[in-house]
Design a protein around this motif. Sequence first.
Motif, PDB file in Angstrom:
ATOM      1  N   LEU A 140       0.879  -1.454   0.032  1.00 45.20           N
ATOM      2  CA  LEU A 140      -0.040   0.011   0.021  1.00 45.20           C
ATOM      3  C   LEU A 140       0.934   1.226  -0.081  1.00 45.20           C
ATOM      4  CD1 LEU A 140      -3.172   1.355   0.522  1.00 45.20           C
ATOM      5  CD2 LEU A 140      -2.518   1.151   2.826  1.00 45.20           C
ATOM      6  N   GLN A 141       0.302   2.092  -0.763  1.00 51.48           N
ATOM      7  CA  GLN A 141       1.204   3.421  -1.097  1.00 51.48           C
ATOM      8  C   GLN A 141       0.047   4.715  -0.513  1.00 51.48           C
ATOM      9  OE1 GLN A 141       4.625   4.131  -2.167  1.00 51.48           O
ATOM     10  NE2 GLN A 141       4.477   5.875  -0.822  1.00 51.48           N
ATOM     11  N   ILE A 142       0.167   5.278   0.588  1.00 51.05           N
ATOM     12  CA  ILE A 142      -0.787   6.249   0.948  1.00 51.05           C
ATOM     13  C   ILE A 142      -0.238   7.604   0.366  1.00 51.05           C
ATOM     14  CG2 ILE A 142      -1.512   7.464   3.009  1.00 51.05           C
ATOM     15  CD1 ILE A 142      -1.291   4.877   4.582  1.00 51.05           C
ATOM     16  N   THR A 143      -1.255   8.241  -0.244  1.00 50.49           N
ATOM     17  CA  THR A 143      -0.931   9.847  -0.587  1.00 50.49           C
ATOM     18  C   THR A 143      -1.825  10.613   0.285  1.00 50.49           C
ATOM     19  OG1 THR A 143      -2.526   9.205  -2.426  1.00 50.49           O
ATOM     20  CG2 THR A 143      -0.470   8.793  -3.018  1.00 50.49           C
ATOM     21  N   GLY A 144      -1.923  11.598  -0.157  1.00 53.30           N
ATOM     22  CA  GLY A 144      -3.037  12.834   0.387  1.00 53.30           C
ATOM     23  C   GLY A 144      -2.206  13.762   1.634  1.00 53.30           C
ATOM     24  N   ARG A 145      -2.956  14.267   2.306  1.00 51.28           N
ATOM     25  CA  ARG A 145      -2.289  15.227   3.253  1.00 51.28           C
ATOM     26  C   ARG A 145      -2.382  14.696   4.617  1.00 51.28           C
ATOM     27  NH1 ARG A 145      -6.599  19.813   1.730  1.00 51.28           N
ATOM     28  NH2 ARG A 145      -7.945  17.740   1.936  1.00 51.28           N
ATOM     29  N   HIS A 146      -1.337  14.479   5.218  1.00 51.94           N
ATOM     30  CA  HIS A 146      -1.551  13.880   6.644  1.00 51.94           C
ATOM     31  C   HIS A 146      -0.452  14.928   7.511  1.00 51.94           C
ATOM     32  CE1 HIS A 146      -3.844  10.792   4.932  1.00 51.94           C
ATOM     33  NE2 HIS A 146      -3.084  10.520   3.910  1.00 51.94           N
ATOM     34  N   ASP A 147      -0.562  14.569   8.813  1.00 56.86           N
ATOM     35  CA  ASP A 147       0.334  15.409   9.628  1.00 56.86           C
ATOM     36  C   ASP A 147       1.485  14.483   9.989  1.00 56.86           C
ATOM     37  OD1 ASP A 147      -1.142  17.805  11.558  1.00 56.86           O
ATOM     38  OD2 ASP A 147      -2.633  16.231  10.686  1.00 56.86           O
ATOM     39  N   PRO A 148       2.745  15.096   9.884  1.00 56.16           N
ATOM     40  CA  PRO A 148       3.971  14.273  10.242  1.00 56.16           C
ATOM     41  C   PRO A 148       4.274  13.843  11.651  1.00 56.16           C
ATOM     42  CG  PRO A 148       4.698  16.581   9.586  1.00 56.16           C
ATOM     43  CD  PRO A 148       3.121  16.343   9.397  1.00 56.16           C
ATOM     44  N   CYS A 149       3.388  14.735  12.520  1.00 58.54           N
ATOM     45  CA  CYS A 149       3.247  14.458  13.874  1.00 58.54           C
ATOM     46  C   CYS A 149       1.899  15.108  14.376  1.00 58.54           C
ATOM     47  CB  CYS A 149       4.399  15.223  14.809  1.00 58.54           C
ATOM     48  SG  CYS A 149       4.598  15.105  16.258  1.00 58.54           S
ATOM     49  N   ILE A 150       1.409  14.296  15.431  1.00 58.75           N
ATOM     50  CA  ILE A 150      -0.228  14.769  15.796  1.00 58.75           C
ATOM     51  C   ILE A 150       0.181  15.306  17.193  1.00 58.75           C
ATOM     52  CG2 ILE A 150      -2.278  14.108  16.407  1.00 58.75           C
ATOM     53  CD1 ILE A 150      -1.950  11.322  14.682  1.00 58.75           C
ATOM     54  N   ALA A 151       1.225  15.294  17.773  1.00 60.45           N
ATOM     55  CA  ALA A 151       1.221  15.355  19.062  1.00 60.45           C
ATOM     56  C   ALA A 151       1.018  17.163  19.275  1.00 60.45           C
ATOM     57  CB  ALA A 151       2.693  14.870  19.787  1.00 60.45           C
ATOM     58  N   HIS A 152       1.704  17.929  18.643  1.00 58.91           N
ATOM     59  CA  HIS A 152       1.753  19.211  18.915  1.00 58.91           C
ATOM     60  C   HIS A 152       0.444  19.829  18.957  1.00 58.91           C
ATOM     61  CE1 HIS A 152       2.495  19.049  14.628  1.00 58.91           C
ATOM     62  NE2 HIS A 152       2.165  20.302  14.676  1.00 58.91           N
ATOM     63  N   ARG A 153      -0.503  19.308  18.046  1.00 53.59           N
ATOM     64  CA  ARG A 153      -1.815  19.676  17.803  1.00 53.59           C
ATOM     65  C   ARG A 153      -2.681  19.058  18.688  1.00 53.59           C
ATOM     66  NH1 ARG A 153      -4.163  18.347  12.333  1.00 53.59           N
ATOM     67  NH2 ARG A 153      -5.741  19.442  13.299  1.00 53.59           N
ATOM     68  N   ALA A 154      -2.049  18.112  19.558  1.00 53.70           N
ATOM     69  CA  ALA A 154      -3.002  17.384  20.398  1.00 53.70           C
ATOM     70  C   ALA A 154      -2.825  18.165  21.687  1.00 53.70           C
ATOM     71  CB  ALA A 154      -2.397  16.024  20.757  1.00 53.70           C
ATOM     72  N   VAL A 155      -2.076  19.013  22.024  1.00 56.20           N
ATOM     73  CA  VAL A 155      -1.784  19.732  23.165  1.00 56.20           C
ATOM     74  C   VAL A 155      -3.256  20.441  23.744  1.00 56.20           C
ATOM     75  CG1 VAL A 155      -0.721  21.591  24.452  1.00 56.20           C
ATOM     76  CG2 VAL A 155       0.542  20.242  22.946  1.00 56.20           C
ATOM     77  N   PRO A 156      -3.931  21.161  22.762  1.00 58.24           N
ATOM     78  CA  PRO A 156      -5.163  21.807  23.396  1.00 58.24           C
ATOM     79  C   PRO A 156      -6.146  20.733  23.432  1.00 58.24           C
ATOM     80  CG  PRO A 156      -4.842  22.560  21.202  1.00 58.24           C
ATOM     81  CD  PRO A 156      -3.418  21.792  21.563  1.00 58.24           C
ATOM     82  N   VAL A 157      -6.158  19.661  22.983  1.00 57.72           N
ATOM     83  CA  VAL A 157      -7.037  18.712  23.093  1.00 57.72           C
ATOM     84  C   VAL A 157      -6.960  18.194  24.248  1.00 57.72           C
ATOM     85  CG1 VAL A 157      -8.097  16.495  21.799  1.00 57.72           C
ATOM     86  CG2 VAL A 157      -7.083  18.252  20.293  1.00 57.72           C
ATOM     87  N   ILE A 158      -5.716  17.702  24.754  1.00 60.59           N
ATOM     88  CA  ILE A 158      -5.730  17.199  26.007  1.00 60.59           C
ATOM     89  C   ILE A 158      -6.037  18.133  27.214  1.00 60.59           C
ATOM     90  CG2 ILE A 158      -4.125  16.101  27.617  1.00 60.59           C
ATOM     91  CD1 ILE A 158      -4.719  14.388  25.062  1.00 60.59           C
ATOM     92  N   GLU A 159      -5.792  19.302  26.978  1.00 62.24           N
ATOM     93  CA  GLU A 159      -6.592  20.189  27.932  1.00 62.24           C
ATOM     94  C   GLU A 159      -8.007  20.240  28.074  1.00 62.24           C
ATOM     95  OE1 GLU A 159      -5.186  24.447  27.121  1.00 62.24           O
ATOM     96  OE2 GLU A 159      -2.882  23.712  26.752  1.00 62.24           O
ATOM     97  N   ALA A 160      -8.432  20.139  26.789  1.00 63.73           N
ATOM     98  CA  ALA A 160     -10.063  20.282  26.618  1.00 63.73           C
ATOM     99  C   ALA A 160     -10.695  19.173  27.237  1.00 63.73           C
ATOM    100  CB  ALA A 160     -10.397  20.271  25.105  1.00 63.73           C
ATOM    101  N   VAL A 161     -10.269  17.962  27.228  1.00 66.90           N
ATOM    102  CA  VAL A 161     -10.701  16.696  27.714  1.00 66.90           C
ATOM    103  C   VAL A 161     -10.527  16.630  29.146  1.00 66.90           C
ATOM    104  CG1 VAL A 161     -10.699  14.176  27.764  1.00 66.90           C
ATOM    105  CG2 VAL A 161     -10.472  15.266  25.439  1.00 66.90           C
ATOM    106  N   THR A 162      -9.485  17.134  29.538  1.00 69.08           N
ATOM    107  CA  THR A 162      -9.073  17.146  31.030  1.00 69.08           C
ATOM    108  C   THR A 162     -10.027  18.172  31.598  1.00 69.08           C
ATOM    109  OG1 THR A 162      -6.800  16.737  30.495  1.00 69.08           O
ATOM    110  CG2 THR A 162      -7.299  17.746  33.047  1.00 69.08           C
ATOM    111  N   ALA A 163     -10.106  19.319  31.078  1.00 67.28           N
ATOM    112  CA  ALA A 163     -11.208  20.389  31.745  1.00 67.28           C
ATOM    113  C   ALA A 163     -12.507  19.978  31.664  1.00 67.28           C
ATOM    114  CB  ALA A 163     -11.116  21.755  30.934  1.00 67.28           C
ATOM    115  N   ALA A 164     -13.068  19.053  30.760  1.00 74.64           N
ATOM    116  CA  ALA A 164     -14.288  18.788  30.552  1.00 74.64           C
ATOM    117  C   ALA A 164     -14.628  17.668  31.741  1.00 74.64           C
ATOM    118  CB  ALA A 164     -14.637  18.015  29.356  1.00 74.64           C
TER     119      ALA A 164
END
Length: 363
Positions: free
Chosen positions: A325-349
């Motif tokens: 399989l050869q995947i094409t398209g638009r993808h994050d080379p790293c998710i972690a830095h964009r996950a920072v506010p997400v972890i804040e959000a879930v923790t706060a909720a």
Amino acid sequence: MSSEFGKLLRISVFGQSHGKAIGVVMDGLPAGEAVDLEELNAFLDRRKPGKNSLSTARRETDLPVFLSGLENGVTCGSPLCAVMENADQRSSDYSLFRDNPRPSHADYTAFVKWGGQADMRGGGHFSGRLTAPLCVAGGIAKQILARRGVYVGAHLASVGTVEDMPFPLYPTQELFAEIAAKPFPVLDGGAGERMQAEILAARQEGDSVGGVVECAAAGLPAGLGDPMFDGMENRLAAALFGVPAVKGVEFGGGFASARLRGSENNDPFTVSGGNVTAKTNRAGGILGGITTGMPLVLRTAIKPTPSILKPQRTVCLPDMAETELQITGRHDPCIAHRAVPVIEAVTAAVLLDVLLEGNHGTF
């Protein structure tokens, strides 16, 4: 319902990555709480895609439209419903994966569970795109908590083998705000530069890299939570594992505690300002599932983005044969830095839900 969490504050996320819209319903919000939409949109902007070469090129405005629950910018007691329209999909990039599941994605498990009927374009309901409405809920929760003197913040603790410095013993609201204002969410700017270089190097090689997010909550009172199966760690971990790509959650010293002796790991109690505190915080602000009054500290492990440009082995489901399989398209080379506010959000909720429970649904 698998896409819902919370007890008094019930949060339900809906939609698919390439559907018409995604959204969130918050049922149980206290009435009379003002929501600063400018502050909320600034929070949402921290996880938005398409801002630089460190993330996917997909561009979405991520501006929520509130269908209910807000009247003149104030919660009115009705369930709050917010939607975000999807605008920048390229569904054709995903046609191949219907019969050829991507390694380390949910393509195969969704195929088995729903007999091939799941909409998996862009990852479908499993996509990190669903963290946008999660941030709507968490951003609102953060505002309500802050008015009660409880502040939640996070930073990127590591990317690959590159580590940021940890939070201090007593992180503050000012420190959280300082990190949130940075284009890259770290404490040490030098470490941040090395992390970005690691991400870009992985991208250049058609690969990806993972990371760890450290999150803290300051101002929590002692005594929140319960022992055993309904403790603070349980409530938080259950919700945090709902964030796509999270593969581990630890509190305080976490797994490193297993390498210590009790004399090294224990947090000595002391008295400060008439309150019982601790000289260290390897417990992460929780003992026996109940908050100690020290800052709550947790870390989440974010796996490398499974969509990479390198050829990968998979199977062709109709033929039941191995293939490449050869995947094409638009993808994050790293998710972690964009996950920072997400972890804040879930923790706060989760913390808002626990506080509401302790106050019988009101403050």
